[in-house]
Design a protein around this motif. Structure first.
Motif, PDB file in Angstrom:
ATOM      1  N   MET B  21       0.521  22.934 -57.218  1.00 34.63           N
ATOM      2  CA  MET B  21       0.981  22.412 -55.734  1.00 34.63           C
ATOM      3  C   MET B  21       1.452  23.747 -54.560  1.00 34.63           C
ATOM      4  SD  MET B  21       2.145  19.403 -55.761  1.00 34.63           S
ATOM      5  CE  MET B  21       3.400  18.849 -55.073  1.00 34.63           C
ATOM      6  N   TYR B  22       2.109  24.579 -55.227  1.00 34.93           N
ATOM      7  CA  TYR B  22       2.741  25.871 -54.430  1.00 34.93           C
ATOM      8  C   TYR B  22       1.411  26.493 -53.776  1.00 34.93           C
ATOM      9  CZ  TYR B  22       5.882  26.750 -59.040  1.00 34.93           C
ATOM     10  OH  TYR B  22       6.923  26.462 -59.547  1.00 34.93           O
ATOM     11  N   ALA B  23      -0.013  26.413 -54.129  1.00 31.14           N
ATOM     12  CA  ALA B  23      -0.823  26.802 -53.790  1.00 31.14           C
ATOM     13  C   ALA B  23      -1.367  26.384 -52.541  1.00 31.14           C
ATOM     14  CB  ALA B  23      -1.847  26.522 -54.677  1.00 31.14           C
ATOM     15  N   LEU B  24      -0.631  24.670 -52.851  1.00 36.95           N
ATOM     16  CA  LEU B  24      -1.101  23.939 -51.398  1.00 36.95           C
ATOM     17  C   LEU B  24      -0.172  24.554 -50.177  1.00 36.95           C
ATOM     18  CD1 LEU B  24      -0.712  19.588 -52.587  1.00 36.95           C
ATOM     19  CD2 LEU B  24      -2.600  21.042 -51.073  1.00 36.95           C
ATOM     20  N   VAL B  25       0.630  24.931 -50.844  1.00 31.90           N
ATOM     21  CA  VAL B  25       1.691  25.454 -49.127  1.00 31.90           C
ATOM     22  C   VAL B  25       1.351  26.819 -48.951  1.00 31.90           C
ATOM     23  CG1 VAL B  25       4.435  26.099 -48.860  1.00 31.90           C
ATOM     24  CG2 VAL B  25       3.414  23.716 -50.503  1.00 31.90           C
ATOM     25  N   TRP B 196      -3.850  26.073 -35.505  1.00 32.76           N
ATOM     26  CA  TRP B 196      -2.960  25.850 -35.506  1.00 32.76           C
ATOM     27  C   TRP B 196      -2.879  24.223 -35.491  1.00 32.76           C
ATOM     28  CZ3 TRP B 196       2.294  27.795 -35.884  1.00 32.76           C
ATOM     29  CH2 TRP B 196       2.236  28.810 -36.116  1.00 32.76           C
ATOM     30  N   ILE B 197      -3.852  23.096 -35.583  1.00 27.46           N
ATOM     31  CA  ILE B 197      -3.785  21.456 -35.616  1.00 27.46           C
ATOM     32  C   ILE B 197      -4.284  21.977 -37.183  1.00 27.46           C
ATOM     33  CG2 ILE B 197      -5.204  19.771 -34.914  1.00 27.46           C
ATOM     34  CD1 ILE B 197      -5.479  21.334 -32.571  1.00 27.46           C
ATOM     35  N   ALA B 198      -5.193  22.223 -37.438  1.00 32.43           N
ATOM     36  CA  ALA B 198      -5.626  22.136 -39.255  1.00 32.43           C
ATOM     37  C   ALA B 198      -4.219  22.421 -39.845  1.00 32.43           C
ATOM     38  CB  ALA B 198      -6.508  23.609 -39.024  1.00 32.43           C
ATOM     39  N   SER B 199      -3.417  23.595 -39.484  1.00 29.12           N
ATOM     40  CA  SER B 199      -2.464  24.087 -40.450  1.00 29.12           C
ATOM     41  C   SER B 199      -1.256  22.898 -40.384  1.00 29.12           C
ATOM     42  CB  SER B 199      -1.717  25.129 -39.667  1.00 29.12           C
ATOM     43  OG  SER B 199      -0.571  25.508 -40.410  1.00 29.12           O
ATOM     44  N   GLY B 200      -1.277  22.263 -39.548  1.00 28.24           N
ATOM     45  CA  GLY B 200      -0.083  21.264 -39.380  1.00 28.24           C
ATOM     46  C   GLY B 200      -0.899  19.731 -40.133  1.00 28.24           C
ATOM     47  N   ILE B 201      -1.602  20.087 -40.505  1.00 31.09           N
ATOM     48  CA  ILE B 201      -2.710  19.140 -41.410  1.00 31.09           C
ATOM     49  C   ILE B 201      -2.649  19.035 -42.366  1.00 31.09           C
ATOM     50  CG2 ILE B 201      -4.847  17.766 -41.855  1.00 31.09           C
ATOM     51  CD1 ILE B 201      -5.590  17.921 -38.684  1.00 31.09           C
ATOM     52  N   VAL B 202      -2.945  20.281 -42.837  1.00 32.84           N
ATOM     53  CA  VAL B 202      -2.585  20.654 -44.302  1.00 32.84           C
ATOM     54  C   VAL B 202      -1.613  20.688 -44.668  1.00 32.84           C
ATOM     55  CG1 VAL B 202      -2.861  23.093 -45.406  1.00 32.84           C
ATOM     56  CG2 VAL B 202      -4.386  22.688 -44.495  1.00 32.84           C
ATOM     57  N   ALA B 203      -0.024  21.006 -43.326  1.00 32.74           N
ATOM     58  CA  ALA B 203       1.226  20.828 -44.261  1.00 32.74           C
ATOM     59  C   ALA B 203       1.963  19.285 -44.222  1.00 32.74           C
ATOM     60  CB  ALA B 203       2.047  21.054 -42.769  1.00 32.74           C
ATOM     61  N   LEU B 204       0.953  17.954 -43.495  1.00 30.65           N
ATOM     62  CA  LEU B 204       1.265  17.012 -43.591  1.00 30.65           C
ATOM     63  C   LEU B 204       0.690  16.647 -45.454  1.00 30.65           C
ATOM     64  CD1 LEU B 204       1.478  13.680 -43.326  1.00 30.65           C
ATOM     65  CD2 LEU B 204      -0.914  13.631 -42.113  1.00 30.65           C
ATOM     66  N   VAL B 205      -0.384  17.431 -45.626  1.00 30.47           N
ATOM     67  CA  VAL B 205      -1.337  16.668 -47.135  1.00 30.47           C
ATOM     68  C   VAL B 205       0.584  17.245 -48.312  1.00 30.47           C
ATOM     69  CG1 VAL B 205      -2.521  17.118 -48.321  1.00 30.47           C
ATOM     70  CG2 VAL B 205      -3.345  16.120 -46.603  1.00 30.47           C
ATOM     71  N   ALA B 206       0.458  18.654 -47.536  1.00 29.42           N
ATOM     72  CA  ALA B 206       1.816  19.666 -48.844  1.00 29.42           C
ATOM     73  C   ALA B 206       2.543  18.573 -48.373  1.00 29.42           C
ATOM     74  CB  ALA B 206       1.496  20.239 -48.564  1.00 29.42           C
ATOM     75  N   GLY B 207       3.032  17.943 -47.581  1.00 31.09           N
ATOM     76  CA  GLY B 207       4.803  16.941 -47.060  1.00 31.09           C
ATOM     77  C   GLY B 207       4.575  16.280 -48.307  1.00 31.09           C
ATOM     78  N   LEU B 208       3.594  15.639 -48.238  1.00 31.07           N
ATOM     79  CA  LEU B 208       3.151  14.354 -49.001  1.00 31.07           C
ATOM     80  C   LEU B 208       3.562  14.293 -50.174  1.00 31.07           C
ATOM     81  CD1 LEU B 208       0.973  11.875 -46.746  1.00 31.07           C
ATOM     82  CD2 LEU B 208       3.226  12.472 -46.476  1.00 31.07           C
TER      83      LEU B 208
END
Lengths: 449, 297
Positions: B21-25, B196-208
């Motif tokens: 989970m930490y790695a996801l962030v 930056w768009i890719a980073s936003g998508i990673v943030a979505l997955v980690a956020g969920l």
């Protein structure tokens, strides 16, 4: 066209009249400066509590025209629950005329204000929280941890667990794990759990969760190995739902977890979802909107579009009701003080006297429309907590339901510890404790014709 | 199995799954750092914004798939806006300036999230049962297993993307040498916008995933604190490093808390990972998998 001189005179006269009127208006107002937090990490609790407080003040103004004709006013300063901002708001708002009391609902801000409010002679209300030894009004004349201090909370939880087992003597041989927030707040009750464990013969295991508490796997695995009979959750913020979720992951049943007063709100259980079903928590005030005072607030304040909560679904939630009870206690203290000093704007010191004579028995609580919402309070010069009772509520996945009677903490055991702590504080700060008996005698003598 | 050994395994497995989970962030940080050299402190705020947007949409009756797609769009726009409005005007500024800019962006996003969606906390149910599975007396969280699978999938997708796609190769070229990449005709602004768009998508997955674990609330943005020692240990520019370091940090935290906690005091997992990361930093400043920076003088 009139000459400039008469016009000037008229303007001056009007100005003077307005000034007098404004002065007169201020004379009939009692002010509550609010160090609220409506944004930031703890905004959910802040909007509920300060919303409830303001709703009650609004009810008194709209329904009753104020307290005996004295209007209640308030102003807000945003703190985001940060101590520096809380102090800044204090300094900014303290010059407002007619300040009745300060109600920060923050341990950190309250601690930072003690010296200031003592110097400025204005009451500081820390309902359900704050310094435990400020219960001793002989040393802390202006601080009021109304209804419940942390030690009473600890005792109330142990009394409840005893009642679940069929009596306090049945706790002998049991194991209770206390999962506490890694902060001065979380650690404050460590010696009291040790004391009560010794007194009642149970084993206590106290486990720290580092702030903010968003990871608790190791703590709950330790709990799994200990196999305690109960877990007491002394949490704050995100630590609470994470505790409930991790308990589920490690197979510990929610109905054997008992939350403290800062682990008892909807905000603590909703994020945990199914894992929170059956969880029990202590409270000084019941939740729900079925009480007459709540119905009055809905009818008078919300139906008039003057409600403070943006989301009406939160009416009757734990924090909202805590704010309403806090409003009742503040208003009744002003009323008590008016009975002695007159129906006018009071000084902070006069309101302090009102708090020290705040006696709301069950009959008076019922008359205020709060029967069942909270039990009673009896504040004195020496006892600034006021012997509040606690009850326990259980979460069913959608709402809290009360599952116990009103329980009295073991004040007799706690009082000597509180007095020892306040005596140390008095010595360190060069304070001579008040002689409450003498003060009461003087008050009675002055009142006797 | 011996109960003590079983307990040790349970603590270790729990730690490894937490580490995922930490790695996801951490992956979100790596993506930005790898291509633009910016330590994006706003990653936690982006994660909060994504989870809050998603949960607010579902609570308003938008179906799961629709809410996911809409949030994906919002996060892509947010990433694009940050790149266009903040980072691009600051191009060629010292790294500390860019870091401070992302710090400011974090506050703006946190404030905007509360302004747009309110301050209430929300539960987030992704439909994954979180009751534990009993494997030979060892309890393992179903949800954590799911999160580990998602993280694994994400690493695999990102690795393939960087290795085999034209854009991925362009990302690597920019990361290796921006000036050389520019000389070969690569359009840096477009690449930075894409990352930056890719980073936003990673943030979505980690956020969920984090939102389902903690609830969707303001403190979600604080999970970045868990990612920092992972980055130090794994290297700021290695996705594989983020995963391996996440596993190490998770295991070190949990084993230390359970076995060292009773000796030196409980609550040590809040800082023990930083001690491990700092110690490692002294031995290998670029992290486990980070590229060593060599400058010719």
């Amino acid at each position: 066209m009139p000459s400039p001189k008469p016009r000037l005179r008229a303007a001056l006269a009007t100005g003077a009249a307005l000034f007098v009127l404004a002065g007169a208006a201020r004379a009939d107002e009692q002010h509550f400066p609010l160090q609220s937090y409506r944004v930031g990490p703890y905004a959910a609790g802040g909007t509920g509590f300060f919303g409830g407080f303001i709703d009650y003040l609004n009810l008194i103004n709209t329904r009753d025209g104020g307290v005996n004709g004295v209007k209640l006013t308030w102003s807000e300063g945003e703190t985001q629950y940060e101590v520096e901002r809380g102090v800044e708001v204090y300094e900014r708002l303290k010059s407002r005329p007619g300040i009745a009391a300060w109600n920060p609902l923050s341990v950190g801000i309250a601690y930072a204000m003690i010296d200031r409010i003592t110097k400025d002679k204005v009451p500081l209300i820390t309902i359900n929280h704050g310094r435990t030894d400020s219960t001793d009004g002989r040393v802390f004349p202006y601080v009021f941890p109304l209804l419940l201090n942390p030690y009473s909370e600890t005792s109330g939880i142990v009394e409840y667990l005893g009642s679940r087992e069929g009596g306090l003597d049945k706790l002998k041989g049991k194991t209770i794990a206390v999962l506490y927030h890694g902060s001065p707040y979380g650690k404050e009750t460590i010696p009291i759990y040790e004391l009560l464990a010794k007194k009642h013969g149970f084993t206590v295991e106290q486990i720290e969760v580092p702030h903010p508490g968003n990871e608790q796997q190791s703590q709950w695995l330790t709990i799994r190995r200990l196999k305690p009979d109960y877990v007491v959750l002394r949490g704050w913020g995100v630590m609470n739902p994470v505790a409930l979720k991790t308990a589920q992951k490690t197979g510990f049943p929610a109905n054997r977890i008992v939350g403290n007063v800062w682990s008892n709100s909807e905000e603590d259980v909703i994020p945990a979802g199914e894992a929170a079903k059956g969880y029990v928590a202590i409270t000084t005030q019941a939740s729900g909107a079925e009480y007459p005072v709540l119905k009055d607030i809905i009818k008078t304040v919300y139906d008039g579009n003057a409600g403070n909560l943006a989301d009406k679904k939160r009416i009757g939630s734990v924090y909202h009701n805590l704010g309403i009870v806090n409003g009742i206690l503040n208003v009744e203290a002003v009323r008590a003080a008016q009975a002695k000093f007159g129906q006018r704007t009071l000084t902070g010191d006069e309101v302090r006297w009102g708090f020290e004579h705040l006696r709301l028995d069950e009959a008076r609580v019922a008359a205020l429309g709060a029967k069942g919402l909270f039990h009673s309070i009896a504040v004195t010069c020496a006892n600034h907590e006021g012997d509040g009772r606690v009850t326990f509520q259980q979460w069913d996945g959608a709402k809290w339901s009360v599952v116990s009677d009103w329980i009295a903490p073991d004040w007799a055991t706690l009082r000597p510890i509180i007095e020892a702590s306040s005596a140390t504080y008095a010595k360190e700060h060069g304070i001579t404790p008040r002689n409450c008996a003498a003060e009461e005698a003087a008050t009675h003598a002055a009142a006797t014709p | 199995m011996n109960p003590d050994l079983a307990f040790l395994v349970e603590v270790l497995v729990g730690g490894l799954l937490s580490g995922v989970m930490y790695a996801l962030v951490a992956i979100g940080f790596v993506l930005i750092y790898k291509t633009s050299g910016v330590l994006n402190f706003a990653q936690g705020a982006m994660l909060l914004f994504a989870a809050l947007t998603f949960v607010s949409l579902t609570e308003r009756g938008v179906p799961f798939a629709g809410a996911f797609a809409a949030t994906l769009g919002v996060m892509a726009l947010l990433g694009l806006a940050i790149e266009r409005a903040v980072l691009r005007p600051l191009v060629n500024q010292p790294p500390i300036t860019l870091f401070m800019a992302t710090l400011g962006v974090a506050y703006v996003i946190e404030g905007a999230a509360q302004l747009a969606w309110g301050t209430q906390v929300h539960g987030l149910d992704l439909g994954i049962d979180d009751t534990p599975i009993d494997i030979a007396g060892i309890l393992v969280s179903r949800f954590d297993l799911f999160a580990a699978a998602v993280a694994g999938l994400m690493v695999a997708v990102l690795s393939l993307f960087f290795r085999y796609t034209r854009t991925g190769l362009a990302f690597r070229a920019v990361a290796d040498d921006p000036l050389a990449a520019l000389n070969t005709g690569l359009r840096l602004p477009r690449i930075w916008a894409a990352v930056w768009i890719a980073s936003g998508i990673v943030a979505l997955v980690a956020g969920l995933l984090w939102g389902a674990r903690l609830g969707v609330q303001f403190s979600l943005s604080l999970v970045v604190l868990k990612a920092l020692p992972v980055l130090v240990l794994g290297g700021f520019d290695s996705i594989l490093g983020a995963i391996v370091a996440g596993l190490i940090v998770g295991a070190v935290e949990k084993l230390s808390e359970v076995y060292l906690g009773p000796v030196i005091g409980s609550g040590i997992e809040g800082w023990i990972a930083y001690v491990a990361a700092l110690g490692f930093l002294l031995l290998k400043p670029s992290g486990l998998f980070g590229l060593r920076s060599v400058e010719r003088v």
